[in-house]
Design a protein around this motif. Structure first.
Motif, PDB file in Angstrom:
ATOM      1  N   ALA A 152      13.126  29.877   2.462  1.00 36.02           N
ATOM      2  CA  ALA A 152      12.392  28.514   2.599  1.00 36.02           C
ATOM      3  C   ALA A 152      12.655  27.728   4.234  1.00 36.02           C
ATOM      4  CB  ALA A 152      12.757  27.460   1.360  1.00 36.02           C
ATOM      5  N   ALA A 153      14.111  27.772   4.382  1.00 36.38           N
ATOM      6  CA  ALA A 153      14.318  27.262   5.491  1.00 36.38           C
ATOM      7  C   ALA A 153      14.177  28.088   6.730  1.00 36.38           C
ATOM      8  CB  ALA A 153      15.973  26.979   5.430  1.00 36.38           C
ATOM      9  N   GLU A 154      14.051  29.269   6.613  1.00 40.42           N
ATOM     10  CA  GLU A 154      14.143  30.308   7.905  1.00 40.42           C
ATOM     11  C   GLU A 154      12.409  30.470   7.921  1.00 40.42           C
ATOM     12  OE1 GLU A 154      15.526  34.022   6.808  1.00 40.42           O
ATOM     13  OE2 GLU A 154      17.636  33.427   7.352  1.00 40.42           O
ATOM     14  N   ASP A 155      11.626  29.996   6.845  1.00 42.38           N
ATOM     15  CA  ASP A 155      10.224  30.300   7.000  1.00 42.38           C
ATOM     16  C   ASP A 155       9.479  28.651   7.564  1.00 42.38           C
ATOM     17  OD1 ASP A 155      10.258  32.688   6.666  1.00 42.38           O
ATOM     18  OD2 ASP A 155       9.527  32.522   4.505  1.00 42.38           O
ATOM     19  N   GLY A 156      10.491  27.698   7.701  1.00 45.23           N
ATOM     20  CA  GLY A 156       9.936  26.391   8.369  1.00 45.23           C
ATOM     21  C   GLY A 156      10.029  25.362   7.339  1.00 45.23           C
ATOM     22  N   LEU A 157      10.158  25.341   6.122  1.00 48.37           N
ATOM     23  CA  LEU A 157      10.304  24.170   4.966  1.00 48.37           C
ATOM     24  C   LEU A 157      11.467  23.296   5.473  1.00 48.37           C
ATOM     25  CD1 LEU A 157       9.257  25.240   1.601  1.00 48.37           C
ATOM     26  CD2 LEU A 157       7.975  23.699   3.195  1.00 48.37           C
ATOM     27  N   GLN A 158      11.255  22.003   5.221  1.00 47.19           N
ATOM     28  CA  GLN A 158      12.405  21.256   5.581  1.00 47.19           C
ATOM     29  C   GLN A 158      12.677  20.179   4.593  1.00 47.19           C
ATOM     30  OE1 GLN A 158      12.073  18.960   9.464  1.00 47.19           O
ATOM     31  NE2 GLN A 158      11.521  21.225  10.428  1.00 47.19           N
ATOM     32  N   LEU A 159      13.828  19.484   4.489  1.00 48.15           N
ATOM     33  CA  LEU A 159      14.136  18.518   3.563  1.00 48.15           C
ATOM     34  C   LEU A 159      13.224  17.334   3.639  1.00 48.15           C
ATOM     35  CD1 LEU A 159      16.287  18.118   1.065  1.00 48.15           C
ATOM     36  CD2 LEU A 159      17.349  16.778   2.875  1.00 48.15           C
ATOM     37  N   GLY A 160      12.555  16.852   2.597  1.00 46.70           N
ATOM     38  CA  GLY A 160      11.601  15.776   2.523  1.00 46.70           C
ATOM     39  C   GLY A 160      10.337  16.178   2.879  1.00 46.70           C
ATOM     40  N   ASP A 161       9.908  17.307   3.001  1.00 49.90           N
ATOM     41  CA  ASP A 161       8.439  17.830   3.357  1.00 49.90           C
ATOM     42  C   ASP A 161       7.572  17.666   1.848  1.00 49.90           C
ATOM     43  OD1 ASP A 161       8.867  18.591   5.741  1.00 49.90           O
ATOM     44  OD2 ASP A 161       8.861  20.845   5.281  1.00 49.90           O
ATOM     45  N   GLN A 162       6.405  17.208   2.045  1.00 52.12           N
ATOM     46  CA  GLN A 162       5.703  17.087   0.781  1.00 52.12           C
ATOM     47  C   GLN A 162       4.690  18.184   0.690  1.00 52.12           C
ATOM     48  OE1 GLN A 162       4.294  12.760   0.632  1.00 52.12           O
ATOM     49  NE2 GLN A 162       5.952  12.303   1.946  1.00 52.12           N
ATOM     50  N   ILE A 163       4.721  18.577  -0.483  1.00 55.24           N
ATOM     51  CA  ILE A 163       3.793  19.962  -0.562  1.00 55.24           C
ATOM     52  C   ILE A 163       2.424  19.520  -1.131  1.00 55.24           C
ATOM     53  CG2 ILE A 163       3.561  21.987  -1.864  1.00 55.24           C
ATOM     54  CD1 ILE A 163       6.071  21.778  -0.029  1.00 55.24           C
ATOM     55  N   VAL A 164       1.456  19.710  -0.474  1.00 56.75           N
ATOM     56  CA  VAL A 164       0.128  19.348  -0.658  1.00 56.75           C
ATOM     57  C   VAL A 164      -0.595  20.494  -1.197  1.00 56.75           C
ATOM     58  CG1 VAL A 164      -2.208  18.727   0.443  1.00 56.75           C
ATOM     59  CG2 VAL A 164      -0.044  17.763   1.331  1.00 56.75           C
ATOM     60  N   LYS A 165      -0.198  21.794  -0.805  1.00 51.49           N
ATOM     61  CA  LYS A 165      -0.764  23.011  -1.305  1.00 51.49           C
ATOM     62  C   LYS A 165       0.123  24.153  -1.319  1.00 51.49           C
ATOM     63  CE  LYS A 165      -4.886  26.111  -1.133  1.00 51.49           C
ATOM     64  NZ  LYS A 165      -5.902  26.372  -0.535  1.00 51.49           N
ATOM     65  N   PHE A 166       0.420  24.968  -2.348  1.00 48.12           N
ATOM     66  CA  PHE A 166       1.395  25.873  -2.150  1.00 48.12           C
ATOM     67  C   PHE A 166       0.700  27.021  -2.988  1.00 48.12           C
ATOM     68  CE2 PHE A 166       4.959  28.445  -3.919  1.00 48.12           C
ATOM     69  CZ  PHE A 166       5.875  28.554  -2.933  1.00 48.12           C
ATOM     70  N   GLY A 167       0.285  27.888  -1.960  1.00 49.88           N
ATOM     71  CA  GLY A 167      -0.715  29.186  -2.555  1.00 49.88           C
ATOM     72  C   GLY A 167      -1.890  28.662  -3.113  1.00 49.88           C
ATOM     73  N   ASN A 168      -1.764  28.965  -4.560  1.00 45.79           N
ATOM     74  CA  ASN A 168      -3.187  28.605  -5.322  1.00 45.79           C
ATOM     75  C   ASN A 168      -2.878  27.225  -6.251  1.00 45.79           C
ATOM     76  OD1 ASN A 168      -4.814  30.709  -4.874  1.00 45.79           O
ATOM     77  ND2 ASN A 168      -3.685  32.114  -6.002  1.00 45.79           N
ATOM     78  N   VAL A 169      -1.447  26.653  -6.038  1.00 45.24           N
ATOM     79  CA  VAL A 169      -1.176  25.636  -6.670  1.00 45.24           C
ATOM     80  C   VAL A 169      -1.356  24.427  -5.725  1.00 45.24           C
ATOM     81  CG1 VAL A 169       0.788  24.518  -7.528  1.00 45.24           C
ATOM     82  CG2 VAL A 169       0.801  27.082  -7.747  1.00 45.24           C
TER      83      VAL A 169
END
Length: 224
Positions: A152-169
Motif C-alpha cells: 500500500a505504501a509503495e503504491d502511493g497510499l498514505q495515512l489518512g487517505d479517504q477511500i472513495v472507490k477501491f476496485g469494484n467497492v
C-alpha cells in the motif's frame, strides 16, 4: 436564475467541505504520529494508568473535534447531493437544441445519494457558455494504519487517505469483507483506487501482493 444560484451555492458548499476535509486530515496526521495513540488507541497503559507519554486532554479534544467534523462533512455532502439532483432534474426537463444537437448530451451526470462514493458531474447552464464541474466524493473508508515498505505504501497510499472507490467497492454493507475480498481476488493485479487527500481527489492503483509483513496490502481501513 434559480439554477445559477443553486450551482453557486453548491460550489460554496464544496469549498466548505474541502476545508473540513483538510482539517480532518491534519487532525488524523497529528493523532497518528509515531508513538501516538492513533484514532482509537488506548490512552492508558497495560496497568490501566493514564499514559504519561501523551497529552490525554489534547488527544480527547482532537478526537471529539474529528467526530464533529465528520458529522458536518456528512451534512454538507447530503446538501450537495440534493442540490445536484435538483439541478439534474431541471436539466432533464429542459432540452434546448443547437444545430440539431441537444446540449444536455454534453453533460456527464450521475445520480447521487448520501451513501454513494464517487460521482462525476458536469452541469451546464441553459446558455451553454459556462460549465461547472462538480465532483462529489463521498469516502466510505479511511487508511488509519499503514506499514512502511508495504504494498500500500509503495503504491502511493498514505495515512489518512479517504477511500472513495477501491476496485469494484464503492459503498454499501459489509465493506471490510468486500475490501478484503477485492484484494484477494486481485492478488498480483493492480486495483484502481480513488482517494480523497487534502480535499482533492486522486486516482492511483494498488497491487495486493505478498511481502514480509501481514496481509496483501499492509494497511488497515476504518469504515467511516
Amino acid at each position: 436564475m434559480v439554477g445559477a444560484n443553486l450551482k453557486s451555492e453548491t460550489m460554496k458548499l464544496m469549498e466548505k467541505r474541502s476545508g473540513i476535509e483538510a482539517e480532518m486530515n491534519a487532525i488524523i496526521e497529528q493523532l497518528c504520529l509515531p508513538g501516538g495513540p492513533g484514532l482509537s488507541g488506548n490512552l492508558v497503559d497495560s496497568e490501566g494508568f493514564p499514559r504519561a507519554d501523551i497529552d490525554i486532554p489534547f488527544i480527547r479534544a482532537q478526537r471529539n473535534r474529528l467526530a464533529e467534523l465528520k458529522n458536518d462533512h456528512q451534512g454538507i455532502t447530503e446538501k450537495i447531493n440534493v442540490n445536484v439532483q435538483v439541478l439534474h432534474s431541471a436539466k432533464l426537463t429542459s432540452t434546448p437544441k443547437e444545430s440539431g444537437v441537444e446540449t444536455n448530451q454534453n453533460a456527464s451526470v450521475v445520480s447521487v445519494g448520501a451513501s454513494v462514493s464517487l460521482q462525476n458531474l458536469a452541469l451546464r447552464d441553459s446558455q451553454g457558455a459556462n460549465e461547472v464541474d462538480i465532483i462529489s466524493g463521498v469516502p466510505f473508508a479511511m487508511v488509519d494504519e499503514i506499514a512502511d515498505a508495504s504494498p500500500a505504501a509503495e503504491d502511493g497510499l498514505q495515512l489518512g487517505d479517504q477511500i472513495v472507490k477501491f476496485g469494484n467497492v464503492k459503498a454499501g454493507d459489509n465493506l471490510l469483507q468486500r475490501l478484503a475480498s477485492e484484494s484477494q481476488v486481485n492478488q498480483g493485479h493492480p486495483i484502481p483506487v480513488t482517494i480523497m487527500r487534502q480535499g482533492a481527489l486522486f486516482n492511483l492503483s494498488v497491487t495486493p501482493r505478498t511481502w514480509q509483513g501481514r496481509g496483501l496490502l499492509g494497511c488497515h481501513f476504518r469504515i467511516m
